[in-house]
Design a protein around this motif. Structure first.
Motif, mmCIF file in Angstrom:
data_model
loop_
_atom_site.group_PDB
_atom_site.id
_atom_site.type_symbol
_atom_site.label_atom_id
_atom_site.label_comp_id
_atom_site.label_asym_id
_atom_site.label_seq_id
_atom_site.Cartn_x
_atom_site.Cartn_y
_atom_site.Cartn_z
ATOM 1 N N TRP A 9 0.827 -1.211 0.000
ATOM 2 C CA TRP A 9 0.000 0.000 0.000
ATOM 3 C C TRP A 9 0.860 1.259 0.000
ATOM 4 O O TRP A 9 0.620 2.188 -0.779
ATOM 5 C CB TRP A 9 -0.911 0.032 1.240
ATOM 6 C CG TRP A 9 -1.513 1.388 1.446
ATOM 7 C CD1 TRP A 9 -2.523 1.957 0.717
ATOM 8 C CD2 TRP A 9 -1.101 2.367 2.399
ATOM 9 N NE1 TRP A 9 -2.762 3.237 1.166
ATOM 10 C CE2 TRP A 9 -1.910 3.515 2.196
ATOM 11 C CE3 TRP A 9 -0.143 2.399 3.418
ATOM 12 C CZ2 TRP A 9 -1.783 4.663 2.971
ATOM 13 C CZ3 TRP A 9 -0.012 3.544 4.177
ATOM 14 C CH2 TRP A 9 -0.826 4.655 3.956
ATOM 15 N N LYS A 30 -4.871 0.494 -9.516
ATOM 16 C CA LYS A 30 -5.885 1.063 -8.631
ATOM 17 C C LYS A 30 -7.264 0.715 -9.175
ATOM 18 O O LYS A 30 -7.544 0.919 -10.355
ATOM 19 C CB LYS A 30 -5.720 2.582 -8.532
ATOM 20 C CG LYS A 30 -6.676 3.241 -7.546
ATOM 21 C CD LYS A 30 -6.277 4.676 -7.277
ATOM 22 C CE LYS A 30 -6.308 5.495 -8.535
ATOM 23 N NZ LYS A 30 -5.818 6.856 -8.343
ATOM 24 N N THR A 68 -5.055 -5.197 3.874
ATOM 25 C CA THR A 68 -5.629 -6.524 3.617
ATOM 26 C C THR A 68 -4.523 -7.573 3.416
ATOM 27 O O THR A 68 -4.239 -7.991 2.292
ATOM 28 C CB THR A 68 -6.532 -6.467 2.372
ATOM 29 O OG1 THR A 68 -5.761 -5.938 1.272
ATOM 30 C CG2 THR A 68 -7.732 -5.564 2.603
ATOM 31 N N ILE A 78 -4.696 -7.245 -3.618
ATOM 32 C CA ILE A 78 -5.030 -5.946 -3.020
ATOM 33 C C ILE A 78 -4.258 -5.765 -1.716
ATOM 34 O O ILE A 78 -4.208 -6.665 -0.891
ATOM 35 C CB ILE A 78 -6.541 -5.825 -2.759
ATOM 36 C CG1 ILE A 78 -7.325 -5.914 -4.066
ATOM 37 C CG2 ILE A 78 -6.862 -4.503 -2.041
ATOM 38 C CD1 ILE A 78 -7.091 -4.783 -5.028
ATOM 39 N N ILE A 104 -6.905 -0.122 1.055
ATOM 40 C CA ILE A 104 -8.133 0.488 0.528
ATOM 41 C C ILE A 104 -8.443 1.733 1.339
ATOM 42 O O ILE A 104 -8.235 1.775 2.555
ATOM 43 C CB ILE A 104 -9.314 -0.502 0.631
ATOM 44 C CG1 ILE A 104 -8.952 -1.826 -0.055
ATOM 45 C CG2 ILE A 104 -10.588 0.083 0.060
ATOM 46 C CD1 ILE A 104 -9.952 -2.932 0.205
ATOM 47 N N THR A 139 -14.612 4.471 -3.215
ATOM 48 C CA THR A 139 -13.666 3.588 -2.543
ATOM 49 C C THR A 139 -12.582 3.208 -3.531
ATOM 50 O O THR A 139 -12.876 2.808 -4.655
ATOM 51 C CB THR A 139 -14.376 2.318 -2.028
ATOM 52 O OG1 THR A 139 -15.473 2.704 -1.200
ATOM 53 C CG2 THR A 139 -13.423 1.456 -1.220
ATOM 54 N N CYS A 160 -9.018 0.955 -4.228
ATOM 55 C CA CYS A 160 -8.200 -0.182 -3.804
ATOM 56 C C CYS A 160 -6.878 -0.152 -4.571
ATOM 57 O O CYS A 160 -6.869 0.028 -5.787
ATOM 58 C CB CYS A 160 -8.912 -1.499 -4.103
ATOM 59 S SG CYS A 160 -10.650 -1.551 -3.594
ATOM 60 N N HIS A 161 -5.781 -0.356 -3.863
ATOM 61 C CA HIS A 161 -4.468 -0.345 -4.514
ATOM 62 C C HIS A 161 -3.808 -1.711 -4.395
ATOM 63 O O HIS A 161 -3.875 -2.370 -3.355
ATOM 64 C CB HIS A 161 -3.548 0.692 -3.871
ATOM 65 C CG HIS A 161 -2.167 0.685 -4.472
ATOM 66 N ND1 HIS A 161 -1.888 1.231 -5.707
ATOM 67 C CD2 HIS A 161 -0.992 0.158 -4.024
ATOM 68 C CE1 HIS A 161 -0.605 1.068 -5.984
ATOM 69 N NE2 HIS A 161 -0.041 0.410 -4.983
ATOM 70 N N GLN A 162 -3.170 -2.121 -5.497
ATOM 71 C CA GLN A 162 -2.407 -3.370 -5.468
ATOM 72 C C GLN A 162 -1.045 -3.171 -6.106
ATOM 73 O O GLN A 162 -0.896 -2.480 -7.114
ATOM 74 C CB GLN A 162 -3.171 -4.493 -6.172
ATOM 75 C CG GLN A 162 -3.353 -4.307 -7.665
ATOM 76 C CD GLN A 162 -4.252 -5.367 -8.276
ATOM 77 O OE1 GLN A 162 -5.471 -5.301 -8.126
ATOM 78 N NE2 GLN A 162 -3.658 -6.339 -8.958
ATOM 79 N N VAL A 191 -11.389 -8.071 -4.363
ATOM 80 C CA VAL A 191 -12.426 -7.116 -3.970
ATOM 81 C C VAL A 191 -13.707 -7.859 -3.576
ATOM 82 O O VAL A 191 -14.357 -7.525 -2.584
ATOM 83 C CB VAL A 191 -12.703 -6.107 -5.104
ATOM 84 C CG1 VAL A 191 -13.918 -5.242 -4.770
ATOM 85 C CG2 VAL A 191 -11.487 -5.223 -5.344
#
Length: 425
Positions: free
Chosen positions: A161, A283, A301, A307, A310, A328, A330-332, A353
């Motif tokens: 993250w 993202k 997470t 992921i 978030i 919302t 989410c980054h990976q 997700v």
């Protein structure tokens, strides 16, 4: 004194705002038709999506970026996030086991360790405040001190993250600098107006102090005479200056220097450039009629496949989404070997997700990828080569020249602070 800034991303505009306030004659040249680079807003279906970074400052209103904004007089309201949480699986026997997981406070990450390892971690935290570990990656250090699989997963999630890296790619000393800054400055915060709120405030300062910002103006060359930067060439026209600041990263800056770097003085610099490795990420932006995360901080997470973290910025600023909607993001992290296989990476992220938000209704708004010429960072955190170049009067700022211990935009701010110290004393 005349200063030219190449690139109107966050690092470039921070530099221009500070120098224009100090009385420099400042001109900013940006090849894109808009300012902000990977730190601005994209209006999509009424949502204010970010072009790169989350609408979040990792160190909030007390961090390096917020303090720099205050110093230059930028009018930005940064709201401290109320918490950061970690999603963990439930053990059999727990009354809520059928739900599969629970969220715990970031500060309670050690609660999943054995009593022995918790005590060891507590002692390590105390001992390393004065004697910082060095010479290895975070992953190797954890394995040597507390060989616990949960701790590795937690470290990978945090690094994914915060830095778009895994724990085996980050120098352990960089992570300890980050942890020290987290305690010094506090947790994350959300700027009202998102990334663009900051960009607009910086532009206002530059223009109010007589600076100029040219969009759609690509710089093709940095002029160098007798080992000193003397200006730039943009759209075929020469522009002279006393100082040149590049927000393009070291590699792109070196290309603009052309034959000036083919001389003996640039050999070591060119060798360093070969070692630079950008970091990549994806993202996933979600729309929902109800909160998915439920707080304005970060949800880490550790047990997902892809992921890492978030955030839900509409908890602070509802104007970043249409009325009644939540945004919302989410980054990976994407490993270097998987950059050419982004479709598969995205599929795994989308599967994550579903697992993270079981039974929740949401819409996937947009999926953005960051790699190659549009990366998460032009230089992986902990490997930034500093802000100086072989030529006097030429400095590099931005995500390819971050300060130590600065997560993403906080590192950009620390790098700019370093350059301002060299220029203004």
């Amino acid at each position: 004194m005349k200063t030219i800034v190449i690139g109107a991303g966050l690092g470039g505009l921070l530099s221009a705002a500070r120098l224009s306030k100090a009385g420099h004659e400042v001109e900013v040249f940006e090849r894109l038709p808009v300012t902000g680079g990977r730190f601005t807003n994209l209006n999509y279906k009424g949502f204010q999506l970010s072009s790169g970074a989350f609408h979040m400052l990792p160190s909030g209103p007390g961090g390096p970026l917020a303090l720099f904004l205050k110093e230059v007089g930028a009018s930005v309201n940064i709201v401290r996030s109320e918490m950061t949480t970690v999603r963990v699986p439930l053990k059999k026997g727990n009354p809520d086991y059928v739900k599969g997981f629970k969220d715990i406070s970031f500060n309670d990450f050690h609660s999943l360790l054995s009593y022995k390892d918790r005590m060891k971690i507590a002692l390590l935290i105390v001992s390393t405040r004065k004697n910082r570990p060095s010479g290895s990656t975070l992953h190797a250090w954890i394995k040597s001190q507390v060989n616990d699989e949960w701790l590795i997963k937690f470290a990978d999630s945090f690094c994914g993250w915060a830095l778009s890296l895994k724990s085996n790619e980050v120098p352990v000393e960089e992570v300890f600098e980050i942890i020290e800054n987290m305690y010094r400055f506090g947790g994350p915060g959300v700027p009202r107006g998102g990334c663009k709120g900051i960009i607009d405030a910086l532009e206002a300062i530059i223009l109010a102090n007589g600076g100029e910002i040219h969009t759609g103006q690509e710089v093709s060359k940095i002029l160098v005479e007798n080992g000193k930067a003397t200006g730039i060439v943009a759209e075929g026209k020469n522009h002279e200056s006393d100082i040149v600041i590049s927000n393009l990263g070291h590699a792109a800056t070196a290309l603009l220097c052309g034959e000036a770097l083919s001389r003996e003085t640039g050999a070591e610099y060119l060798k360093m450039l070969e070692t630079l490795q950008p970091s990549a990420g994806i993202k996933i932006c979600l729309s929902a009629n109800e909160p998915l995360v439920g707080h304005s901080g970060v949800l880490l997470t550790p047990y997902t496949r892809r992921i890492n973290g978030i955030n839900e910025v509409t908890q602070v600023d509802p104007s970043l989404a249409p009325p009644g909607k939540h945004l919302t993001m989410c980054h990976q992290y994407v490993a270097p070997e998987n950059v050419r296989n982004l479709e598969s990476e995205i599929e795994m992220g989308l599967a994550d997700v579903k697992d993270i938000f079981p039974g929740k209704r949401y819409e996937v708004l947009l999926i953005q990828s960051y790699h190659d010429e549009w990366p998460v960072n032009r230089a992986c955190s902990g490997t930034d080569p500093g802000n100086e170049t072989p030529f006097s009067g030429l400095y590099v700022v931005g995500d390819g020249a971050k300060g130590k211990g600065g997560i993403e935009v906080e590192g950009v701010a620390l790098g700019v602070v370093s350059v301002m110290g060299k220029i203004l004393g």
